[in-house]
Scaffold this active site. Structure first.
Site, PDB file in Angstrom:
ATOM      1  N   SER A  92       0.744  -1.198  -0.037  1.00 46.23           N
ATOM      2  CA  SER A  92      -0.071  -0.176  -0.017  1.00 46.23           C
ATOM      3  C   SER A  92       0.938   1.188  -0.133  1.00 46.23           C
ATOM      4  O   SER A  92       0.757   2.331  -0.771  1.00 46.23           O
ATOM      5  CB  SER A  92      -0.950   0.105   1.079  1.00 46.23           C
ATOM      6  OG  SER A  92      -1.642  -1.006   1.123  1.00 46.23           O
TER       7      SER A  92
ATOM      8  N   ASN B 166      -2.553   6.609  -2.210  1.00 48.02           N
ATOM      9  CA  ASN B 166      -2.600   6.733  -0.791  1.00 48.02           C
ATOM     10  C   ASN B 166      -2.028   8.047  -0.156  1.00 48.02           C
ATOM     11  O   ASN B 166      -2.418   8.388   0.976  1.00 48.02           O
ATOM     12  CB  ASN B 166      -1.829   5.508  -0.248  1.00 48.02           C
ATOM     13  CG  ASN B 166      -3.001   4.422   0.003  1.00 48.02           C
ATOM     14  OD1 ASN B 166      -4.137   4.731   0.426  1.00 48.02           O
ATOM     15  ND2 ASN B 166      -2.455   3.364  -0.145  1.00 48.02           N
TER      16      ASN B 166
HETATM   17  N1  LIG Z   1      -6.702  -4.103   2.207  1.00 46.99           N
HETATM   18  C1  LIG Z   1      -6.574  -3.207   1.218  1.00 46.99           C
HETATM   19  O1  LIG Z   1      -7.468  -2.518   1.185  1.00 46.99           O
HETATM   20  C2  LIG Z   1      -5.372  -3.045   0.559  1.00 46.99           C
HETATM   21  C3  LIG Z   1      -5.283  -2.222  -0.765  1.00 46.99           C
HETATM   22  C4  LIG Z   1      -4.361  -2.167  -1.461  1.00 46.99           C
HETATM   23  C5  LIG Z   1      -3.112  -2.903  -1.016  1.00 46.99           C
HETATM   24  N2  LIG Z   1      -3.088  -3.444   0.098  1.00 46.99           N
HETATM   25  C6  LIG Z   1      -1.629  -4.335   0.531  1.00 46.99           C
HETATM   26  O2  LIG Z   1      -1.701  -5.462   0.092  1.00 46.99           O
HETATM   27  C7  LIG Z   1      -1.155  -6.574   0.886  1.00 46.99           C
HETATM   28  C8  LIG Z   1      -2.067  -7.718   1.625  1.00 46.99           C
HETATM   29  O3  LIG Z   1      -3.088  -6.925   2.158  1.00 46.99           O
HETATM   30  P1  LIG Z   1      -4.473  -7.783   2.612  1.00 46.99           P
HETATM   31  O4  LIG Z   1      -5.508  -6.673   2.995  1.00 46.99           O
HETATM   32  O5  LIG Z   1      -4.982  -8.600   1.462  1.00 46.99           O
HETATM   33  O6  LIG Z   1      -4.013  -8.415   3.807  1.00 46.99           O
HETATM   34  P2  LIG Z   1      -4.455 -10.014   4.249  1.00 46.99           P
HETATM   35  O7  LIG Z   1      -3.965  -9.925   5.712  1.00 46.99           O
HETATM   36  O8  LIG Z   1      -6.182 -10.009   4.133  1.00 46.99           O
HETATM   37  O9  LIG Z   1      -3.644 -11.132   3.414  1.00 46.99           O
HETATM   38  C9  LIG Z   1      -2.218 -11.127   3.665  1.00 46.99           C
HETATM   39  C10 LIG Z   1      -2.260 -12.811   3.326  1.00 46.99           C
HETATM   40  O10 LIG Z   1      -0.858 -13.039   3.328  1.00 46.99           O
HETATM   41  C11 LIG Z   1      -0.823 -14.308   3.900  1.00 46.99           C
HETATM   42  N3  LIG Z   1       0.889 -14.564   4.166  1.00 46.99           N
HETATM   43  C12 LIG Z   1       1.329 -14.236   5.372  1.00 46.99           C
HETATM   44  N4  LIG Z   1       2.452 -14.359   5.546  1.00 46.99           N
HETATM   45  C13 LIG Z   1       2.883 -14.990   4.349  1.00 46.99           C
HETATM   46  C14 LIG Z   1       4.018 -15.570   3.622  1.00 46.99           C
HETATM   47  N5  LIG Z   1       5.217 -15.513   4.051  1.00 46.99           N
HETATM   48  N6  LIG Z   1       3.913 -16.094   2.401  1.00 46.99           N
HETATM   49  C15 LIG Z   1       2.660 -15.942   1.651  1.00 46.99           C
HETATM   50  N7  LIG Z   1       1.457 -15.363   2.231  1.00 46.99           N
HETATM   51  C16 LIG Z   1       1.499 -15.085   3.590  1.00 46.99           C
HETATM   52  C17 LIG Z   1      -1.634 -14.315   5.225  1.00 46.99           C
HETATM   53  O11 LIG Z   1      -2.134 -15.651   5.537  1.00 46.99           O
HETATM   54  C18 LIG Z   1      -3.090 -13.610   4.423  1.00 46.99           C
HETATM   55  O12 LIG Z   1      -3.809 -14.703   4.001  1.00 46.99           O
HETATM   56  C19 LIG Z   1      -0.593  -5.702   1.874  1.00 46.99           C
HETATM   57  O13 LIG Z   1       0.863  -5.190   1.577  1.00 46.99           O
HETATM   58  C20 LIG Z   1      -1.522  -4.470   1.908  1.00 46.99           C
HETATM   59  O14 LIG Z   1      -0.868  -3.165   2.446  1.00 46.99           O
HETATM   60  C21 LIG Z   1      -4.225  -3.792   1.074  1.00 46.99           C
END
Ligand SMILES: NC(=O)c1ccc[n+]([C@@H]2O[C@H](COP(=O)([O-])OP(=O)(O)OC[C@H]3O[C@@H](n4cnc5c(N)ncnc54)[C@H](O)[C@@H]3O)[C@@H](O)[C@H]2O)c1
Length: 303
Positions: A105, A177
């Site tokens: 993000s 962002n």
């Molecule tokens: N949530 C949002 O609105 C949003 C929007 C844009 C970007 N992001 C970014 O996207 C990324 C993921 O966010 P999210 O909201 O999907 O989080 P989330 O917690 O829903 O998903 C993250 C996933 O990664 C998995 N994980 C943890 N360690 C891992 C590893 N070593 N190898 C593989 N998988 C692993 C977890 O089990 C989990 O399922 C982050 O960097 C976040 O900042 C989030």
């Protein structure tokens, strides 16, 4: 697709709907087990063809997941150390020609990719939640990214129906962002200063410039009212706007007291289960209507 949580499963879905074979790895076996049914439920709700499910490959090992990839997207938790470890493992196992992208993000891509041997094929692809309803993907170039990698990544995302934009410098928070959190900082400061309550902040935005924002960006708006008026306004108001380069103490206090928002029932406002369900339904309906409108205007963008 590395990480199949909120963002990862949705990103995988968009690629699969647009005819790509997607191999998905997540470190949590429960998440991995649930990803197919989660995508199936999304497709059902969206009224989309379930054949995309045939193009999903669920994979219990990262090395195996990226071994045949043309394009790798990482959507693991927002933790620099973890992302650096993941990309070291991805680089070692992915084909040399594969493009490597992080969906972080706000973390500069340069920091995530700094230790890799070949940084010319690395960049950011920043999606928005939910990935299958919000059009934008910011494609973030670093000082090392090869121009053809940027061009191929933009073309790839356009071909799967996304609005892909080129972010030419790898600044923290990229474009979306930075803008979003400039607004959130001032919103929190106004509540902190007792100018109005949190509900009023949200009402002011939703009932005024928020109504226009999806069709009138701030710089279009500045040109509409005139740059001279914009300058006159800025001369008066900018000195009054919060510019502290650290999080608001008000926000720090909320978190320290366990007021974490909807997940704890209290944040800036109080939340119960019905309020949360109503808000989620409202946002989804709005985004689906907007997507239907886009598709009606430009049928080529539909799945
Ligand atoms: N949530 C949002 O609105 C949003 C929007 C844009 C970007 N992001 C970014 O996207 C990324 C993921 O966010 P999210 O909201 O999907 O989080 P989330 O917690 O829903 O998903 C993250 C996933 O990664 C998995 N994980 C943890 N360690 C891992 C590893 N070593 N190898 C593989 N998988 C692993 C977890 O089990 C989990 O399922 C982050 O960097 C976040 O900042 C989030």
């Amino acid at each position: 697709m590395i990480g199949a949580g909120l963002m990862g499963h949705g990103i995988a879905q968009v690629f699969a709907v647009h005819d790509h074979t997607v191999t998905i790895f997540d470190a949590n076996p429960k998440v991995l087990d649930a990803v197919r049914s989660r995508i199936q439920a999304n497709l059902h709700r969206l009224g989309e063809d379930a054949s995309a499910l045939d193009r999903l490959r669920i994979c219990p090992a990262l090395e195996q997941a990226v071994a045949g990839a043309d394009f790798v997207v990482e959507a693991a938790p927002e933790d620099l150390k973890l992302k650096r470890q993941l990309f070291a493992a991805i680089e070692a196992a992915a084909p040399p020609a594969a493009i490597l992208a992080s969906n972080t993000s706000v973390i500069p891509i340069t920091q995530i990719m700094a230790e890799l041997a070949d940084r010319t094929r690395c960049l950011g692809t920043h999606w928005w939640n939910p990935p299958f309803l919000v059009p934008l993907v910011e494609v973030i170039e670093t000082q090392w990214t090869a121009p053809e990698v940027v061009a191929r990544t933009i073309a790839l995302h356009q071909a799967i129906g996304k609005t892909a934009v080129h972010v030419k410098r790898d600044v923290a928070g990229f474009v979306g962002n930075r803008l979003q959190h400039a607004l959130w900082r001032e919103a929190i400061a106004l509540v902190e200063q007792g100018v109005c309550d949190a509900q009023t902040i949200d009402t002011v935005i939703k009932a005024s410039f928020g109504r226009r924002l999806a069709v009138l960006g701030p710089l279009e708006n500045a040109d509409l009212v005139g740059t001279d008026l914009t300058l006159a306004i800025h001369r008066i108001v900018l000195g009054a706007i919060d510019s502290r380069p650290y999080p608001s103490p008000y926000l720090e206090k909320l978190v320290a007291e366990g007021c974490l928002g909807m997940k704890s029932g209290q944040g800036f406002r109080n939340w119960n289960t019905e309020d949360i369900a109503a808000l989620e339904a409202r946002v989804t309906r709005h985004l689906r209507d907007a997507q239907r409108h886009d598709t009606a205007e430009n049928p080529a963008s539909s799945p």
